[in-house]
Design a protein around this motif. Sequence first.
Motif, PDB file in Angstrom:
ATOM      1  N   ILE A 243      -6.582  -8.900  10.375  1.00 30.86           N
ATOM      2  CA  ILE A 243      -6.636  -7.760  10.251  1.00 30.86           C
ATOM      3  C   ILE A 243      -7.098  -6.829  11.344  1.00 30.86           C
ATOM      4  O   ILE A 243      -8.432  -7.385  11.849  1.00 30.86           O
ATOM      5  CB  ILE A 243      -7.085  -7.234   9.063  1.00 30.86           C
ATOM      6  CG1 ILE A 243      -6.384  -7.774   7.785  1.00 30.86           C
ATOM      7  CG2 ILE A 243      -7.407  -5.583   9.009  1.00 30.86           C
ATOM      8  CD1 ILE A 243      -4.972  -7.404   7.596  1.00 30.86           C
TER       9      ILE A 243
ATOM     10  N   THR B  36      -4.241  -7.486   2.839  1.00 32.38           N
ATOM     11  CA  THR B  36      -3.303  -9.002   2.988  1.00 32.38           C
ATOM     12  C   THR B  36      -2.388  -8.975   1.956  1.00 32.38           C
ATOM     13  O   THR B  36      -2.758  -8.844   0.758  1.00 32.38           O
ATOM     14  CB  THR B  36      -4.192 -10.250   3.308  1.00 32.38           C
ATOM     15  OG1 THR B  36      -5.113 -10.273   2.299  1.00 32.38           O
ATOM     16  CG2 THR B  36      -5.112 -10.191   4.329  1.00 32.38           C
TER      17      THR B  36
ATOM     18  N   ALA C 183      -6.657   2.080   6.435  1.00 33.39           N
ATOM     19  CA  ALA C 183      -6.858   0.839   5.579  1.00 33.39           C
ATOM     20  C   ALA C 183      -5.694  -0.209   5.698  1.00 33.39           C
ATOM     21  O   ALA C 183      -4.731   0.086   6.225  1.00 33.39           O
ATOM     22  CB  ALA C 183      -6.832   1.297   4.002  1.00 33.39           C
TER      23      ALA C 183
ATOM     24  N   VAL D 217     -14.385   4.828   3.238  1.00 33.70           N
ATOM     25  CA  VAL D 217     -15.176   3.753   2.274  1.00 33.70           C
ATOM     26  C   VAL D 217     -15.629   4.691   1.219  1.00 33.70           C
ATOM     27  O   VAL D 217     -16.516   5.634   1.562  1.00 33.70           O
ATOM     28  CB  VAL D 217     -16.226   2.941   3.094  1.00 33.70           C
ATOM     29  CG1 VAL D 217     -17.166   2.323   2.010  1.00 33.70           C
ATOM     30  CG2 VAL D 217     -15.308   1.976   3.926  1.00 33.70           C
TER      31      VAL D 217
ATOM     32  N   HIS E 226      -6.938  -9.422   0.410  1.00 35.46           N
ATOM     33  CA  HIS E 226      -8.164  -8.739   1.134  1.00 35.46           C
ATOM     34  C   HIS E 226      -7.861  -7.294   1.544  1.00 35.46           C
ATOM     35  O   HIS E 226      -6.980  -7.189   2.112  1.00 35.46           O
ATOM     36  CB  HIS E 226      -8.506  -9.853   2.141  1.00 35.46           C
ATOM     37  CG  HIS E 226      -8.820 -11.332   1.454  1.00 35.46           C
ATOM     38  ND1 HIS E 226      -8.721 -12.360   2.231  1.00 35.46           N
ATOM     39  CD2 HIS E 226      -9.336 -11.577   0.244  1.00 35.46           C
ATOM     40  CE1 HIS E 226      -9.163 -13.342   1.622  1.00 35.46           C
ATOM     41  NE2 HIS E 226      -9.585 -12.956   0.348  1.00 35.46           N
ATOM     42  N   THR E 227      -8.966  -6.454   1.594  1.00 37.43           N
ATOM     43  CA  THR E 227      -8.642  -5.345   1.828  1.00 37.43           C
ATOM     44  C   THR E 227      -9.881  -4.859   2.920  1.00 37.43           C
ATOM     45  O   THR E 227     -10.908  -5.533   2.921  1.00 37.43           O
ATOM     46  CB  THR E 227      -8.943  -4.230   0.453  1.00 37.43           C
ATOM     47  OG1 THR E 227     -10.185  -4.534   0.013  1.00 37.43           O
ATOM     48  CG2 THR E 227      -8.088  -4.456  -0.537  1.00 37.43           C
ATOM     49  N   TYR E 228      -9.464  -3.866   3.663  1.00 33.04           N
ATOM     50  CA  TYR E 228     -10.266  -3.556   4.611  1.00 33.04           C
ATOM     51  C   TYR E 228      -9.985  -1.863   4.957  1.00 33.04           C
ATOM     52  O   TYR E 228      -8.907  -1.401   4.910  1.00 33.04           O
ATOM     53  CB  TYR E 228      -9.792  -4.318   6.056  1.00 33.04           C
ATOM     54  CG  TYR E 228      -9.774  -5.684   5.827  1.00 33.04           C
ATOM     55  CD1 TYR E 228      -8.661  -6.239   5.527  1.00 33.04           C
ATOM     56  CD2 TYR E 228     -10.776  -6.236   6.409  1.00 33.04           C
ATOM     57  CE1 TYR E 228      -8.722  -7.709   5.502  1.00 33.04           C
ATOM     58  CE2 TYR E 228     -10.839  -7.722   6.303  1.00 33.04           C
ATOM     59  CZ  TYR E 228      -9.749  -8.431   5.881  1.00 33.04           C
ATOM     60  OH  TYR E 228      -9.682  -9.556   5.646  1.00 33.04           O
TER      61      TYR E 228
ATOM     62  N   ALA F 163      -7.667  -3.004  13.772  1.00 32.94           N
ATOM     63  CA  ALA F 163      -7.356  -1.739  13.592  1.00 32.94           C
ATOM     64  C   ALA F 163      -6.679  -0.786  14.828  1.00 32.94           C
ATOM     65  O   ALA F 163      -6.277   0.312  14.470  1.00 32.94           O
ATOM     66  CB  ALA F 163      -8.829  -1.014  13.525  1.00 32.94           C
TER      67      ALA F 163
ATOM     68  N   ASP G  30     -14.635   2.874   8.168  1.00 36.28           N
ATOM     69  CA  ASP G  30     -15.733   3.744   7.520  1.00 36.28           C
ATOM     70  C   ASP G  30     -15.621   4.877   6.890  1.00 36.28           C
ATOM     71  O   ASP G  30     -16.229   5.415   6.172  1.00 36.28           O
ATOM     72  CB  ASP G  30     -16.653   3.546   8.736  1.00 36.28           C
ATOM     73  CG  ASP G  30     -17.288   2.314   9.197  1.00 36.28           C
ATOM     74  OD1 ASP G  30     -17.799   1.963  10.395  1.00 36.28           O
ATOM     75  OD2 ASP G  30     -16.943   1.252   8.465  1.00 36.28           O
TER      76      ASP G  30
END
Length: 124
Positions: A104, A52, A49, A65, A57-59, A106, A62
């Motif tokens: 962002i 910012t 994860a 989630v 802002h989140t990411y 990975a 998979d």
Amino acid sequence: QVQLVESGGGLVQTGGSLRLSCAASGRTFSTYAMGWFRQAPGKEREFVAAITWSLGHTYLADSVVGRFTISRDNAKNTVYLQMNSLKPEDTAVYFCTSRLSGGIIAAKEGYDYWGQGTQVTVSS
């Protein structure tokens, strides 16, 4: 330089929850984003994860989630990873990381500073 210190790891049963914290110190004003990676024995370090720092802002990967949430407290220079519905496959050392550049990604190579890691073990 930025120093990152993780806390909150431990042993939990399947379906349980943990919250990881990462406190940042040093030249944190230049941070664009912070995040979490994890590494299980014999496996590559993988993205979990990121968030910012300015806009929040989140990411999420998979695989997490719907179970994990990342958040930050700018006043405390701290980022959190709330982990719910934990599974044995979530067992790993979790690393906090920060990125100076925009965007962002990975890939672990895109991050500039790393904490020492905290162990999370989920028993079946």
